[in-house]
Design a protein around this motif. Structure first.
Motif, PDB file in Angstrom:
ATOM      1  N   TYR A  23       6.892  -0.072  -1.219  1.00  0.00           N
ATOM      2  CA  TYR A  23       8.253  -0.590  -1.062  1.00  0.00           C
ATOM      3  C   TYR A  23       9.227   0.095  -2.023  1.00  0.00           C
ATOM      4  O   TYR A  23      10.369   0.375  -1.673  1.00  0.00           O
ATOM      5  CB  TYR A  23       8.292  -2.096  -1.251  1.00  0.00           C
ATOM      6  CG  TYR A  23       7.720  -2.871  -0.087  1.00  0.00           C
ATOM      7  CD1 TYR A  23       7.710  -2.355   1.205  1.00  0.00           C
ATOM      8  CD2 TYR A  23       7.172  -4.125  -0.273  1.00  0.00           C
ATOM      9  CE1 TYR A  23       7.195  -3.066   2.272  1.00  0.00           C
ATOM     10  CE2 TYR A  23       6.647  -4.848   0.792  1.00  0.00           C
ATOM     11  CZ  TYR A  23       6.665  -4.309   2.060  1.00  0.00           C
ATOM     12  OH  TYR A  23       6.158  -5.014   3.112  1.00  0.00           O
ATOM     13  N   ARG A  24       8.780   0.358  -3.238  1.00  0.00           N
ATOM     14  CA  ARG A  24       9.635   1.050  -4.204  1.00  0.00           C
ATOM     15  C   ARG A  24       9.949   2.464  -3.715  1.00  0.00           C
ATOM     16  O   ARG A  24      11.085   2.917  -3.766  1.00  0.00           O
ATOM     17  CB  ARG A  24       8.972   1.108  -5.576  1.00  0.00           C
ATOM     18  CG  ARG A  24       9.877   1.719  -6.637  1.00  0.00           C
ATOM     19  CD  ARG A  24       9.243   1.789  -8.023  1.00  0.00           C
ATOM     20  NE  ARG A  24       8.473   0.602  -8.346  1.00  0.00           N
ATOM     21  CZ  ARG A  24       7.196   0.633  -8.724  1.00  0.00           C
ATOM     22  NH1 ARG A  24       6.538   1.765  -8.817  1.00  0.00           N
ATOM     23  NH2 ARG A  24       6.567  -0.497  -9.019  1.00  0.00           N
TER      24      ARG A  24
ATOM     25  N   MET B 116       9.966   3.497  -0.632  1.00  0.00           N
ATOM     26  CA  MET B 116      10.872   3.391   0.511  1.00  0.00           C
ATOM     27  C   MET B 116      12.305   3.134   0.040  1.00  0.00           C
ATOM     28  O   MET B 116      13.254   3.721   0.577  1.00  0.00           O
ATOM     29  CB  MET B 116      10.401   2.289   1.451  1.00  0.00           C
ATOM     30  CG  MET B 116       9.122   2.661   2.185  1.00  0.00           C
ATOM     31  SD  MET B 116       8.433   1.328   3.183  1.00  0.00           S
ATOM     32  CE  MET B 116       9.699   1.136   4.413  1.00  0.00           C
ATOM     33  N   ALA B 117      12.476   2.286  -0.961  1.00  0.00           N
ATOM     34  CA  ALA B 117      13.813   1.959  -1.455  1.00  0.00           C
ATOM     35  C   ALA B 117      14.443   3.114  -2.225  1.00  0.00           C
ATOM     36  O   ALA B 117      15.638   3.377  -2.101  1.00  0.00           O
ATOM     37  CB  ALA B 117      13.753   0.713  -2.343  1.00  0.00           C
ATOM     38  N   GLU B 118      13.632   3.816  -3.011  1.00  0.00           N
ATOM     39  CA  GLU B 118      14.168   4.851  -3.892  1.00  0.00           C
ATOM     40  C   GLU B 118      14.221   6.237  -3.260  1.00  0.00           C
ATOM     41  O   GLU B 118      15.026   7.070  -3.689  1.00  0.00           O
ATOM     42  CB  GLU B 118      13.347   4.914  -5.177  1.00  0.00           C
ATOM     43  CG  GLU B 118      13.459   3.660  -6.023  1.00  0.00           C
ATOM     44  CD  GLU B 118      12.552   3.668  -7.234  1.00  0.00           C
ATOM     45  OE1 GLU B 118      11.814   4.664  -7.443  1.00  0.00           O
ATOM     46  OE2 GLU B 118      12.577   2.681  -7.986  1.00  0.00           O
TER      47      GLU B 118
ATOM     48  N   ARG C 241      14.984   5.407   1.940  1.00  0.00           N
ATOM     49  CA  ARG C 241      16.287   4.863   2.350  1.00  0.00           C
ATOM     50  C   ARG C 241      17.439   5.794   2.008  1.00  0.00           C
ATOM     51  O   ARG C 241      18.281   6.078   2.867  1.00  0.00           O
ATOM     52  CB  ARG C 241      16.522   3.483   1.753  1.00  0.00           C
ATOM     53  CG  ARG C 241      17.785   2.833   2.272  1.00  0.00           C
ATOM     54  CD  ARG C 241      17.950   1.405   1.743  1.00  0.00           C
ATOM     55  NE  ARG C 241      18.972   0.679   2.463  1.00  0.00           N
ATOM     56  CZ  ARG C 241      20.284   0.868   2.300  1.00  0.00           C
ATOM     57  NH1 ARG C 241      20.715   1.782   1.459  1.00  0.00           N
ATOM     58  NH2 ARG C 241      21.147   0.160   2.984  1.00  0.00           N
TER      59      ARG C 241
ATOM     60  N   PHE D 191      17.618  -0.014   8.328  1.00  0.00           N
ATOM     61  CA  PHE D 191      16.595   0.130   7.293  1.00  0.00           C
ATOM     62  C   PHE D 191      16.522  -1.117   6.483  1.00  0.00           C
ATOM     63  O   PHE D 191      17.436  -1.696   6.057  1.00  0.00           O
ATOM     64  CB  PHE D 191      16.918   1.326   6.408  1.00  0.00           C
ATOM     65  CG  PHE D 191      15.739   1.780   5.620  1.00  0.00           C
ATOM     66  CD1 PHE D 191      15.508   1.266   4.353  1.00  0.00           C
ATOM     67  CD2 PHE D 191      14.850   2.688   6.126  1.00  0.00           C
ATOM     68  CE1 PHE D 191      14.427   1.668   3.609  1.00  0.00           C
ATOM     69  CE2 PHE D 191      13.768   3.108   5.384  1.00  0.00           C
ATOM     70  CZ  PHE D 191      13.559   2.594   4.134  1.00  0.00           C
TER      71      PHE D 191
END
Length: 62
Positions: A33-34, A36-38, A41, A62
């Motif tokens: 998840y980190r 994907m976020a950093e 995305r 997203f």
């Protein structure tokens, strides 16, 4: 198992060891998840912006 080659190890030996290590390594959900976020995305947002600048109708969810 170390990712650094042992002295005298052939490229073939390092290859299968690295592939094996990658095959059995599963990152924790929080790490995914980190990432994907950093990483993912912002990349999607940047690509969408570039496409919009070229006149393409883009919707990113997203």
């Amino acid at each position: 198992m170390s990712r650094f080659p042992v002295v005298g190890q052939s490229r073939q030996q390092r290859g299968w060891r690295l592939r094996f290590s990658l095959a059995v390594h599963f990152p924790a959900r929080v790490v995914v998840y980190r990432f994907m976020a950093e990483v993912v995305r912002p990349a999607v947002v940047a690509v969408a912006a570039q496409l919009r600048d070229k006149g393409v109708d883009v919707v990113s969810r997203f």
